[in-house]
Design a protein around this motif. Sequence first.
Motif, PDB file in Angstrom:
ATOM      1  N   THR A 116     -29.982  46.676 -19.948  1.00 51.21           N
ATOM      2  CA  THR A 116     -28.726  46.871 -19.248  1.00 51.21           C
ATOM      3  C   THR A 116     -28.571  45.721 -18.255  1.00 51.21           C
ATOM      4  N   THR A 117     -27.489  44.988 -18.371  1.00 52.29           N
ATOM      5  CA  THR A 117     -27.267  43.910 -17.429  1.00 52.29           C
ATOM      6  C   THR A 117     -26.178  44.317 -16.450  1.00 52.29           C
ATOM      7  N   LYS A 133     -35.165  45.167  -7.284  1.00 50.87           N
ATOM      8  CA  LYS A 133     -36.352  45.938  -6.941  1.00 50.87           C
ATOM      9  C   LYS A 133     -36.026  47.431  -6.889  1.00 50.87           C
ATOM     10  N   LYS A 134     -34.887  47.718  -6.272  1.00 53.15           N
ATOM     11  CA  LYS A 134     -34.496  49.117  -6.153  1.00 53.15           C
ATOM     12  C   LYS A 134     -34.237  49.736  -7.520  1.00 53.15           C
ATOM     13  N   THR A 141     -38.544  51.019 -14.532  1.00 56.31           N
ATOM     14  CA  THR A 141     -38.590  50.022 -15.599  1.00 56.31           C
ATOM     15  C   THR A 141     -38.629  48.647 -14.951  1.00 56.31           C
ATOM     16  N   GLY A 142     -38.754  47.652 -15.809  1.00 54.27           N
ATOM     17  CA  GLY A 142     -38.689  46.295 -15.308  1.00 54.27           C
ATOM     18  C   GLY A 142     -37.257  45.928 -14.987  1.00 54.27           C
ATOM     19  N   ASP A 156     -31.104  42.050 -14.943  1.00 50.76           N
ATOM     20  CA  ASP A 156     -31.447  42.654 -16.223  1.00 50.76           C
ATOM     21  C   ASP A 156     -32.376  43.820 -15.963  1.00 50.76           C
ATOM     22  N   VAL A 157     -32.017  44.965 -16.487  1.00 46.61           N
ATOM     23  CA  VAL A 157     -32.884  46.127 -16.356  1.00 46.61           C
ATOM     24  C   VAL A 157     -33.274  46.573 -17.742  1.00 46.61           C
ATOM     25  N   GLN A 158     -34.534  46.801 -17.938  1.00 48.28           N
ATOM     26  CA  GLN A 158     -34.965  47.245 -19.256  1.00 48.28           C
ATOM     27  C   GLN A 158     -34.563  48.691 -19.461  1.00 48.28           C
TER      28      GLN A 158
END
Lengths: 193, 181
Positions: A116-117, A133-134, A141-142, A156-158
Amino acid sequence: MAEKPQPVRVLYCGVCSLPAEYCEFGPDFEKCKPWLIQNAPDLYPDILKESNAKEADKVTEQLQSTAISTGGGDGAASSASKPEEVKRLPGGKIKKKEKPEVVIEKVTRNKRKCITTVKGLELFGVKLSDASKKLGKKFATGASVVKGPTEKEQIDVQGDIAYDIVEFITDTWPDVPETAIFFMEDGRKVAAA
Amino acid sequence: MFKKFSSEDVSAHNQVKASVQRKIRQSIAEEYPGLEPVLDDLLPKKSPLIVTKCQNHLNLVVVNNVPLFFNIRDGPYMPTLRLLHQYPNIMKKLQVDRGAIKFVLAGANIMCPGLTSPGGVLDEEVGAETPVAIMAEGKQHALAIGFTKISAKDIKAINKGIGVDNMHYLNDGLWKMERLD
């Protein structure tokens, strides 16, 4: 109830696949008309009155439409390449959007994994490194800050978190109104609210 | 939620084991007592039952390549519209007025005023968070399957905003997926 209830047989339009009575609300009532005249004349008495002179045209139209519907599988592929075209089209007169907005996009990789961007958070004065970070902490997730395609930084969130992220953003950063958050779906912006 | 839905969204489909199959049958039978006599025809014990997992925590119950039921996360099973059209009396029904049809068919959630206006019919017994069939004024067949957000009494009392979430409607992605292989 000892005996089995018999299944009801519903008349489905051969053109648009809806139950015949819903054709008038379907994607293309005009194309359904010839089929309706043949198969369900009592449902729409009005269209029978229309002149039969156009009959020939309509039949060809009907043929085309069936050809389109069989080729439906290709539609998904072409829609994927759409967003670029859309961007190119107004190239002559580029409208600059001053409105800050957050755009959330889900990119699928590897079939069942996705990323998810989140773009545009910085426009609201949010520090991206803090935000990533939050997000990473919240969704376990990363999450990282990445240089986007046009020199803009995005997060970018995995994983697929598009479902919950809106609430999280509005809760964590009250400056971001829910109306300014959009989802990207097939190259179109869809308001999240 | 099925507005964009295609076979690409299917992430995995498995033939489920007998115990899971029994569980699914049981919960469907509980949810839709009217279906019980025909349940053996719909979900034959012999033929394999396939559960298809899709994105957004969506599961489809598929028999002989035909999707019959769907559910979200661990929510209640809901029939697909094609199945509901065959057995229209298995679900509680709510009716919207004619003006609402085109919005519902575009995927909009069902707003309270569309249910309380003269063209609409409310079943007072419907509680919150139950699957319902959405019928339309002057039409025979259901046009959508919804999941009530508030009870029918509240819909009547509040008469504002979203009353029923639109889960599945005519001509959405799931409707177009007549067969799944």
